[in-house]
Design a protein around this motif. Sequence first.
Motif, mmCIF file in Angstrom:
data_model
loop_
_atom_site.group_PDB
_atom_site.id
_atom_site.type_symbol
_atom_site.label_atom_id
_atom_site.label_comp_id
_atom_site.label_asym_id
_atom_site.label_seq_id
_atom_site.Cartn_x
_atom_site.Cartn_y
_atom_site.Cartn_z
ATOM 1 N N SER A 1 31.430 17.951 31.481
ATOM 2 C CA SER A 1 31.518 19.392 31.300
ATOM 3 C C SER A 1 31.560 19.697 29.813
ATOM 4 C CB SER A 1 32.761 19.941 31.985
ATOM 5 O OG SER A 1 33.918 19.567 31.257
ATOM 6 N N PHE A 2 31.352 20.970 29.472
ATOM 7 C CA PHE A 2 31.331 21.370 28.071
ATOM 8 C C PHE A 2 32.704 21.349 27.434
ATOM 9 C CE2 PHE A 2 27.301 23.374 29.459
ATOM 10 C CZ PHE A 2 26.474 22.722 28.579
ATOM 11 N N SER A 3 33.753 21.151 28.209
ATOM 12 C CA SER A 3 35.095 21.112 27.635
ATOM 13 C C SER A 3 35.794 19.786 27.923
ATOM 14 C CB SER A 3 35.925 22.286 28.170
ATOM 15 O OG SER A 3 36.029 22.193 29.574
ATOM 16 N N SER A 4 35.016 18.720 28.042
ATOM 17 C CA SER A 4 35.622 17.421 28.306
ATOM 18 C C SER A 4 35.727 16.615 27.015
ATOM 19 C CB SER A 4 34.794 16.649 29.334
ATOM 20 O OG SER A 4 33.584 16.221 28.748
ATOM 21 N N PRO A 5 36.666 15.676 26.961
ATOM 22 C CA PRO A 5 36.772 14.810 25.780
ATOM 23 C C PRO A 5 35.497 14.000 25.540
ATOM 24 C CG PRO A 5 38.790 14.702 27.065
ATOM 25 C CD PRO A 5 37.786 15.485 27.879
ATOM 26 N N ALA A 6 34.807 13.595 26.594
ATOM 27 C CA ALA A 6 33.561 12.838 26.428
ATOM 28 C C ALA A 6 32.490 13.697 25.769
ATOM 29 C CB ALA A 6 33.077 12.329 27.777
ATOM 30 N N PHE A 7 32.408 14.962 26.163
ATOM 31 C CA PHE A 7 31.441 15.873 25.554
ATOM 32 C C PHE A 7 31.796 16.094 24.085
ATOM 33 C CE2 PHE A 7 29.654 20.047 24.538
ATOM 34 C CZ PHE A 7 28.336 19.840 24.899
ATOM 35 N N LEU A 8 33.078 16.210 23.776
ATOM 36 C CA LEU A 8 33.532 16.376 22.396
ATOM 37 C C LEU A 8 33.152 15.156 21.561
ATOM 38 C CD1 LEU A 8 35.152 17.965 20.252
ATOM 39 C CD2 LEU A 8 37.184 16.779 21.080
ATOM 40 N N ASP A 9 33.355 13.968 22.114
ATOM 41 C CA ASP A 9 33.014 12.744 21.394
ATOM 42 C C ASP A 9 31.510 12.674 21.128
ATOM 43 O OD1 ASP A 9 33.855 10.133 20.270
ATOM 44 O OD2 ASP A 9 32.541 9.361 21.855
ATOM 45 N N ASN A 10 30.709 13.039 22.110
ATOM 46 C CA ASN A 10 29.248 13.051 21.926
ATOM 47 C C ASN A 10 28.835 14.070 20.869
ATOM 48 O OD1 ASN A 10 28.869 11.046 23.829
ATOM 49 N ND2 ASN A 10 28.460 12.487 25.493
ATOM 50 N N ALA A 11 29.451 15.232 20.886
ATOM 51 C CA ALA A 11 29.130 16.260 19.900
ATOM 52 C C ALA A 11 29.529 15.813 18.494
ATOM 53 C CB ALA A 11 29.828 17.575 20.261
ATOM 54 N N LEU A 12 30.674 15.149 18.381
ATOM 55 C CA LEU A 12 31.121 14.653 17.083
ATOM 56 C C LEU A 12 30.201 13.544 16.588
ATOM 57 C CD1 LEU A 12 33.177 14.825 14.823
ATOM 58 C CD2 LEU A 12 34.644 13.271 16.114
ATOM 59 N N HIS A 13 29.760 12.693 17.491
ATOM 60 C CA HIS A 13 28.818 11.634 17.116
ATOM 61 C C HIS A 13 27.507 12.242 16.603
ATOM 62 C CE1 HIS A 13 26.990 7.707 17.006
ATOM 63 N NE2 HIS A 13 25.992 8.145 17.756
ATOM 64 N N ALA A 14 27.048 13.317 17.238
ATOM 65 C CA ALA A 14 25.827 13.992 16.785
ATOM 66 C C ALA A 14 26.016 14.559 15.380
ATOM 67 C CB ALA A 14 25.447 15.105 17.763
ATOM 68 N N VAL A 15 27.192 15.103 15.097
ATOM 69 C CA VAL A 15 27.478 15.626 13.752
ATOM 70 C C VAL A 15 27.449 14.486 12.742
ATOM 71 C CG1 VAL A 15 29.249 16.696 12.292
ATOM 72 C CG2 VAL A 15 28.774 17.638 14.552
ATOM 73 N N GLU A 16 28.078 13.373 13.065
ATOM 74 C CA GLU A 16 28.110 12.229 12.144
ATOM 75 C C GLU A 16 26.700 11.692 11.875
ATOM 76 O OE1 GLU A 16 32.500 10.425 13.298
ATOM 77 O OE2 GLU A 16 30.775 9.910 14.549
ATOM 78 N N ARG A 17 25.910 11.581 12.913
ATOM 79 C CA ARG A 17 24.538 11.081 12.774
ATOM 80 C C ARG A 17 23.710 12.048 11.910
ATOM 81 N NH1 ARG A 17 23.605 10.316 17.853
ATOM 82 N NH2 ARG A 17 22.712 12.357 18.206
ATOM 83 N N GLN A 18 23.865 13.344 12.168
ATOM 84 C CA GLN A 18 23.095 14.322 11.399
ATOM 85 C C GLN A 18 23.569 14.372 9.946
ATOM 86 O OE1 GLN A 18 20.337 15.765 12.541
ATOM 87 N NE2 GLN A 18 20.093 16.394 10.430
ATOM 88 N N LEU A 19 24.842 14.155 9.713
ATOM 89 C CA LEU A 19 25.370 14.122 8.353
ATOM 90 C C LEU A 19 24.756 12.965 7.567
ATOM 91 C CD1 LEU A 19 27.273 15.391 6.309
ATOM 92 C CD2 LEU A 19 29.106 13.986 7.242
ATOM 93 N N GLN A 20 24.545 11.832 8.224
ATOM 94 C CA GLN A 20 23.877 10.709 7.562
ATOM 95 C C GLN A 20 22.440 11.064 7.207
ATOM 96 O OE1 GLN A 20 24.329 7.454 10.293
ATOM 97 N NE2 GLN A 20 26.403 6.970 9.591
ATOM 98 N N GLU A 21 21.747 11.717 8.121
ATOM 99 C CA GLU A 21 20.367 12.144 7.845
ATOM 100 C C GLU A 21 20.331 13.159 6.713
ATOM 101 O OE1 GLU A 21 18.056 13.365 11.240
ATOM 102 O OE2 GLU A 21 18.890 11.760 12.480
ATOM 103 N N LEU A 22 21.289 14.079 6.708
ATOM 104 C CA LEU A 22 21.352 15.085 5.653
ATOM 105 C C LEU A 22 21.629 14.432 4.299
ATOM 106 C CD1 LEU A 22 21.309 18.085 4.870
ATOM 107 C CD2 LEU A 22 23.745 18.167 5.397
ATOM 108 N N SER A 23 22.503 13.452 4.269
ATOM 109 C CA SER A 23 22.795 12.733 3.027
ATOM 110 C C SER A 23 21.546 12.045 2.501
ATOM 111 C CB SER A 23 23.904 11.709 3.240
ATOM 112 O OG SER A 23 25.104 12.347 3.586
ATOM 113 N N ALA A 24 20.784 11.427 3.391
ATOM 114 C CA ALA A 24 19.538 10.775 2.979
ATOM 115 C C ALA A 24 18.529 11.795 2.476
ATOM 116 C CB ALA A 24 18.963 9.969 4.141
ATOM 117 N N ALA A 25 18.462 12.949 3.125
ATOM 118 C CA ALA A 25 17.520 13.990 2.704
ATOM 119 C C ALA A 25 17.896 14.559 1.335
ATOM 120 C CB ALA A 25 17.467 15.106 3.747
#
Length: 130
Positions: A4-28
């Motif tokens: 669900s959109f309010s589950s800890p697993a969804f939060l972890d996935n969303a945070l992982h997406a932020v971390e991954r995108q932050l790495q791409e942004l740093s490279a850019a």
Amino acid sequence: MTASFSSPAFLDNALHAVERQLQELSAALLGTDPLVLQACSERMRQVSVDFIAALEGLPVAAVTQGLQQRIQQIHTTLSVQRDSLARLAALADRQAAVLLPPAHPTPTYGVALGVQAASTGAARIYSAAG
């Protein structure tokens, strides 16, 4: 979707997406292609919005110490990048001002003394020479 959109697993996935995108942004940021940087910035904005949406409705207890540390690391990295970009923007503005002077030159002393310059044209000694 199983989470669900309010589950800890969804939060972890969303945070992982932020971390991954932050790495791409740093490279850019280190790259030379402004279009790649713009695309990475837009994706970073979207995954950040998605992460905030994942936080909404979750009890405070669901945000573990590990998640808090990851969020703090993201905050620190973004702060450093923001400060670096502000310094680069100021440097670019100064460099542009050297190459392209302002369209409306301002008098050196008149405005500072509260007196308007009588003329915006060239000084008399330059305009009188013939």
